[in-house]
Design a protein around this motif. Structure first.
Motif, PDB file in Angstrom:
ATOM      1  N   LEU A   1      24.932 -21.978 -14.412  1.00 50.90           N
ATOM      2  CA  LEU A   1      23.862 -21.842 -15.794  1.00 50.90           C
ATOM      3  C   LEU A   1      22.780 -21.699 -15.529  1.00 50.90           C
TER       4      LEU A   1
ATOM      5  N   VAL B   1      23.186 -17.509 -15.563  1.00 51.57           N
ATOM      6  CA  VAL B   1      22.898 -17.077 -16.636  1.00 51.57           C
ATOM      7  C   VAL B   1      21.684 -16.599 -17.469  1.00 51.57           C
ATOM      8  N   LEU B   2      21.622 -18.235 -17.671  1.00 51.11           N
ATOM      9  CA  LEU B   2      20.580 -18.038 -18.566  1.00 51.11           C
ATOM     10  C   LEU B   2      19.292 -17.442 -18.677  1.00 51.11           C
TER      11      LEU B   2
ATOM     12  N   GLY C   1      25.727 -11.891 -14.952  1.00 47.60           N
ATOM     13  CA  GLY C   1      26.167 -12.061 -16.422  1.00 47.60           C
ATOM     14  C   GLY C   1      27.228 -13.913 -16.558  1.00 47.60           C
ATOM     15  N   TRP C   2      28.116 -14.264 -18.041  1.00 48.16           N
ATOM     16  CA  TRP C   2      28.677 -15.048 -17.912  1.00 48.16           C
ATOM     17  C   TRP C   2      29.801 -15.404 -17.214  1.00 48.16           C
TER      18      TRP C   2
ATOM     19  N   LEU D   1      30.182 -17.883 -14.592  1.00 48.09           N
ATOM     20  CA  LEU D   1      30.069 -19.115 -14.651  1.00 48.09           C
ATOM     21  C   LEU D   1      31.514 -19.474 -14.409  1.00 48.09           C
TER      22      LEU D   1
ATOM     23  N   TRP E   1      33.253 -22.895 -12.907  1.00 44.20           N
ATOM     24  CA  TRP E   1      33.530 -23.789 -13.249  1.00 44.20           C
ATOM     25  C   TRP E   1      34.849 -24.542 -13.855  1.00 44.20           C
TER      26      TRP E   1
ATOM     27  N   GLY F   1      32.416 -13.744  -9.839  1.00 43.88           N
ATOM     28  CA  GLY F   1      32.031 -13.477 -11.394  1.00 43.88           C
ATOM     29  C   GLY F   1      30.226 -12.627 -10.915  1.00 43.88           C
TER      30      GLY F   1
ATOM     31  N   ASP G   1      30.218  -9.085 -12.904  1.00 45.31           N
ATOM     32  CA  ASP G   1      28.981  -8.355 -12.911  1.00 45.31           C
ATOM     33  C   ASP G   1      28.688  -7.754 -12.889  1.00 45.31           C
TER      34      ASP G   1
END
Length: 310
Positions: free
Chosen positions: A244, A247-248, A253-254, A257, A260, A302, A306
């Protein structure tokens, strides 16, 4: 002398056989060696520097270092009295009489020699830093349970796992491809390292009583059951918060995540680790290793998605 069923040689494994050597490699632990390399390669891909040759060599080198460390752990724990007939964990080849200490020592030398051979290739690709990294990794693998000041016997095993079998693997894999270590690689090593360290936390939590008798002062011995469980929770939290944060921070990118998706598994596992003790923790040990693998694969996926989508 009472003999625990967990420590008896398996009937189908003959002393000195190929199966005995396979048992000594501890195949279930190899996913913890593979995962950091896959994540490091994804970080190299994200940097536009993925190279198949160095990536595969890093994978082989990591697996050899893990096997060599397992051999060292097998023989040194036996010689120091940590692995006895009372052990609660899976069968160990030397303690069970399946392999002699001398044979396992020779096997350790051969495996580390092969790792050095891989290191020669990686040095030709990425230069002298690989020499320093490889030598340090081998020495640490031996010093984990061997030598005059075994790291695992003085509460430093967690640092060893985090430093040499995760950060060195993730960042080293990125380096041999990109010739630099990106901020993403440093950050991505944190969750993989946290979960890999939790394998050791469960192992030490299970073995607290026998480790006390052997003079093995792991963190679980020093901090007690509550302290070990707190460490497990903190490392789990770090693993899931880092994606997280990445990403922030805009590093990925998302899609980062995706790990999770394993959160429900992690929560169930936490409940099991908190409730079980002794030999019952063997199942949680296996599931923690599986969590490292699936979390790491999803993190690498992920990061890779990206990279491709940019």
């Amino acid at each position: 002398m009472n003999t625990s069923a967990a420590s008896l040689p398996r009937p189908e494994v003959a002393p000195g056989s190929l199966r005995a050597w396979i048992l000594a490699t501890r195949p279930a632990t190899l996913t913890a060696a593979v995962t950091p390399v896959v994540v490091g390669s994804a970080c190299a891909l994200h940097a536009g520097a993925f190279r198949a040759g160095p990536a595969l060599a890093a994978l082989l080198g990591a697996a050899l270092l893990q096997i060599g460390s397992n051999f060292a752990n097998d023989v040194f724990d036996y010689e120091k009295g940590a692995d006895t007939a009372e052990r609660l964990g899976p069968t160990r080849a030397v303690q069970a009489g399946l392999l002699t200490p001398q044979a396992v020592r020779r096997g350790m030398v051969v495996v580390f020699g092969l790792a050095l051979g891989v290191g020669v290739y990686l040095t030709s690709v990425a230069g002298w830093p690989i020499v320093a990294l490889g030598i340090a990794a081998i020495l640490s693998a031996i010093a984990y349970t061997g030598g005059p000041y075994p790291l695992g016997y003085h509460g430093l095993g967690d640092v060893f796992v985090l430093g040499f079998f995760v950060f060195a693997a993730v960042c080293g894999t990125t380096f041999v491809q990109a010739l630099t270590v990106s901020p993403l690689a440093w950050a991505a090593a944190v969750p993989v390292g946290a979960l890999a360290t939790n394998i050791l936390v469960v192992n030490n939590l299970r073995d607290r009583e026998t480790d006390v008798l052997a003079g093995k002062r792991t963190l679980a011995v020093r901090w007690g059951r509550r302290g070990a469980l707190t460490e497990y929770v903190v490392l789990l939290a770090a693993a899931y918060l880092v994606p997280l944060a990445l990403v922030l921070a805009g590093l990925v990118g998302w899609a980062a995540l995706l790990p999770w998706l394993t959160a429900p598994v992690a929560l169930r596992l936490l409940r099991r680790v908190s409730a079980d003790s002794g030999r019952a923790l063997n199942a949680s040990l296996v599931r923690t290793a599986q969590l490292v693998f699936f979390f790491g694969m999803l993190l690498a996926l992920g990061i890779g998605l990206d990279a491709v989508g940019r």
